[in-house]
Design an enzyme around this catalytic site. Structure first.
Site, short mmCIF file in Angstrom:
data_model
loop_
_atom_site.label_atom_id
_atom_site.label_comp_id
_atom_site.label_asym_id
_atom_site.label_seq_id
_atom_site.Cartn_x
_atom_site.Cartn_y
_atom_site.Cartn_z
CG ASP A 134 -1.65 -1.33 1.99
OD1 ASP A 134 -1.33 -2.11 0.74
OD2 ASP A 134 -1.93 -1.15 2.85
CG PHE A 190 -0.05 -3.30 9.24
CD1 PHE A 190 1.44 -4.21 9.14
CD2 PHE A 190 -0.69 -4.44 9.58
CE1 PHE A 190 1.98 -5.19 9.07
CE2 PHE A 190 -1.08 -5.33 9.52
CZ PHE A 190 0.58 -5.92 9.25
CD GLU A 304 -6.88 -5.16 3.66
OE1 GLU A 304 -5.82 -5.54 4.73
OE2 GLU A 304 -6.82 -5.46 2.82
C1 FRU Z 1 -3.64 -3.84 2.55
C2 FRU Z 1 -3.47 -4.00 3.87
C3 FRU Z 1 -3.58 -2.92 4.99
C4 FRU Z 1 -2.66 -3.44 5.76
C5 FRU Z 1 -1.05 -3.37 5.10
C6 FRU Z 1 -0.05 -4.35 5.79
O1 FRU Z 1 -2.92 -3.88 1.98
O2 FRU Z 1 -3.32 -5.47 4.68
O3 FRU Z 1 -4.57 -2.97 5.33
O4 FRU Z 1 -2.05 -2.62 7.05
O5 FRU Z 1 -1.41 -4.13 3.88
O6 FRU Z 1 1.23 -4.70 4.62
#
Ligand code: FRU
Length: 549
Positions: A134, A190, A304
């Site tokens: 992300d 994250f 998410e």
């Molecule tokens: C979305 C996700 C988020 C999380 C991150 C972890 O792709 O699952 O929810 O923060 O990737 O890398």
């Protein structure tokens, strides 16, 4: 080149040190005086991951999992310049052979061929080494667009989430900077967002500089909590807030899924707003200072990476709506009063395929709502993996079906076009003849409009892969139901951006879009096709410049 002799004070203590609390029986270590910027690390997907630790004066500075290998498939690196002149001890809980191959350097292994690797996307951001997912912390400040991102610096697969960092002055040319956030005792770093705290509500900006403040999720087996970090040097270095975590809501929701804070300044209510995914949807929190957060409301039905933003309808500044958004690019249109989002229309999706976990930029200088999405595109055999898709401008327009979100590449992408060709009113045969001049496509932008004369279907292939497959009988476009904004239209307009490993297609001015991996089935090049004669009303072909020097 490997410079083993740079290990001035190196000693290798093979298979002898036992360490409490480690699952592997043996721990190997080496020590070195840091004299160079990078530590080059040999890795291979063929070996298991084990834990590596960096220690300075007996204190653990970094811990991560890596597939260290004596016979590397590729090399990753880490920036050890913060430890310059000090003795760094590296511990690894397995596979002593790989330790011996590690070396310091002023450049990373593979530097001379960087950005020219066989499958390196040429006009999309990819990280130098390792994995990205992300986009995080998208914010504009003082001439720079900041792109932070979910990053595993040590392998081409997901693990060890850090925040990588790149900056751009024009949204298309990116410079990768050192990692911004490292995992800590609260967990991996994250996803999250960043703002510039111009009024210094957080108090971090004691030096007179408005602090850049990041809100992120720390994720560990114990749960996911929301934390704050700040930077006083335009995002180059970060300090974590001593009062972290600022939100710990897992037990209230009885879940580990509380993550991905998107923070923005809500001018009308004079407060900070955070949208946070919790359990079964997006929650809204507010704060006067980015540190004390109060829960306000919740909208179910999202998973998410939330986003929430206001947009004018049809460019009319006095007619606005709010868009509540989730990782899959599903969205609802509604009203927002600073505490509660009230859905009025939805859910819809404006895109499909490789885009995921997109985020919009805070504080763009011209007020555009610009989004960057993670491109879930494999980069086969490369020392890096995945990519960012092109930045797009999001707008709201009225269609016969109601108000809808449109997404179209930002105008800065036009600056990457080389001189091209433009032709009008072509038969399929003539269009295909023109396209023969681009046998292996490389990086290209193709804009086309074609008119179906008699339903049912027509399209464009590249090396056997469907770039466009439009079926007007079932109203399906590359497998997705598609109803054009002008519902009786028999024409389709496409803006197609082809990079070495990806294809993005924006239909009818951004009413719908999709992104996909390039997966050639043969070497037949471009082919327009149709079930009944079509007219190619417009065909423009532009080679694209590389964004890398
Ligand atoms: C979305 C996700 C988020 C999380 C991150 C972890 O792709 O699952 O929810 O923060 O990737 O890398």
């Amino acid at each position: 080149m490997k410079i083993v002799c740079l290990f001035l004070a190196m000693f290798l203590c093979a298979s002898c040190v036992h360490q409490g609390g480690q699952s592997a029986g043996t721990v190997d270590s080496l020590s070195l005086t840091v004299t160079k910027r990078y530590l080059n690390l040999p890795v291979s997907q063929q070996v298991e991951r084990s834990e590596m630790q960096f220690l300075l004066n007996g204190k653990t500075e970094r811990t991560f999992a890596i597939r260290l290998a004596a016979n590397p498939e590729y090399w990753t690196f880490c920036d050890i310049s913060p430890f310059m002149g000090q003795t760094l001890t590296i511990r690894y809980s397995d596979n002593a052979g790989g330790l011996r191959e590690i070396y310091q350097g002023d450049t990373i292994n593979g530097q001379s061929g960087l950005y020219r690797e066989r499958h390196r996307p040429q006009f999309h951001f990819t990280t130098r080494r390792g994995w990205n997912n992300d986009p995080n912390g998208l914010v504009y400040y003082d001439g720079e667009y900041h792109l932070f991102y979910q990053h595993n610096p040590y392998e081409r697969e997901w693990e060890n989430m850090h925040w990588g960092h790149a900056v751009s002055r024009d949204l298309v040319h990116w410079e990768e900077l050192p990692v911004a956030l490292y995992p800590d005792t609260l967990g991996m770093m994250f996803s999250g967002s960043a703002v510039v705290d111009f009024d210094n509500t957080s108090g971090f900006g004691a030096t007179g500089q408005p602090p850049m403040v990041a809100a992120y999720t720390a994720a560990s087996p114990a749960g996911q909590v929301q934390c704050i970090a700040y930077s006083l040097d335009k995002g180059r270095t970060w300090a974590k807030y001593s009062g972290n975590p600022v939100i710990d809501s897992g037990s209230e929701w009885n879940t580990h899924d509380t993550r991905d804070p998107k923070v923005f300044r809500h001018a009308a209510s004079g407060q900070w707003v955070m949208v946070l995914n919790e359990c079964d949807g997006h929650s809204i929190y507010t704060s006067p200072n980015l540190l004390r957060w109060t829960y306000r409301s919740h909208v179910t039905g999202f998973w998410e990476c939330p986003d929430l933003f206001e947009l004018p309808v049809n460019n009319n500044p006095v007619d606005t709506r709010w868009v509540l958004y989730g990782a899959s690019a599903s969205y609802m249109i509604g009203a927002f009063d600073g505490n509660t989002f009230t859905p009025q229309q939805g859910k819809y999706c404006y895109t499909s395929g490789a885009l995921y976990a997109a985020q919009t930029l805070n504080d763009t200088p011209d007020g555009r709502r610009i989004q960057i999405g993670w491109g879930r595109i494999q980069q086969p055999g490369m020392p890096f993996n995945m990519m960012m898709l092109l930045p797009t401008e999001l707008t709201l327009s009225t269609t016969p079906n109601g108000i809808r979100l449109f997404s179209y590449p930002v105008k800065e992408v036009d600056n990457l076009q080389e001189e091209g060709i433009q032709r009008r009113l072509l038969s399929v045969e003539a269009a295909n003849e023109l396209l023969k001049s681009y046998p292996n496509a490389g990086s290209l932008r193709i804009k086309t409009t074609f008119q179906l004369s008699h339903a049912t279907s027509a399209g464009l292939k590249l090396d056997g892969q469907d770039i466009i497959n439009y079926d007007l009988n079932f109203n399906r476009l590359n497998g997705n139901f598609y109803s054009p904004p002008e519902m009786t239209s028999m024409a389709l307009t496409a803006d197609i951006l082809i990079d070495l490993t990806s294809i993005e297609v924006f239909i009818d001015g951004g009413a719908f879009s999709y992104a996909m991996e390039r997966t050639p089935l043969n070497t037949t090049g471009f082919r327009f096709w149709s079930s009944h004669p079509i007219e190619v009303k417009n065909l423009e072909i532009y080679p694209m410049k590389s964004i890398w020097k």
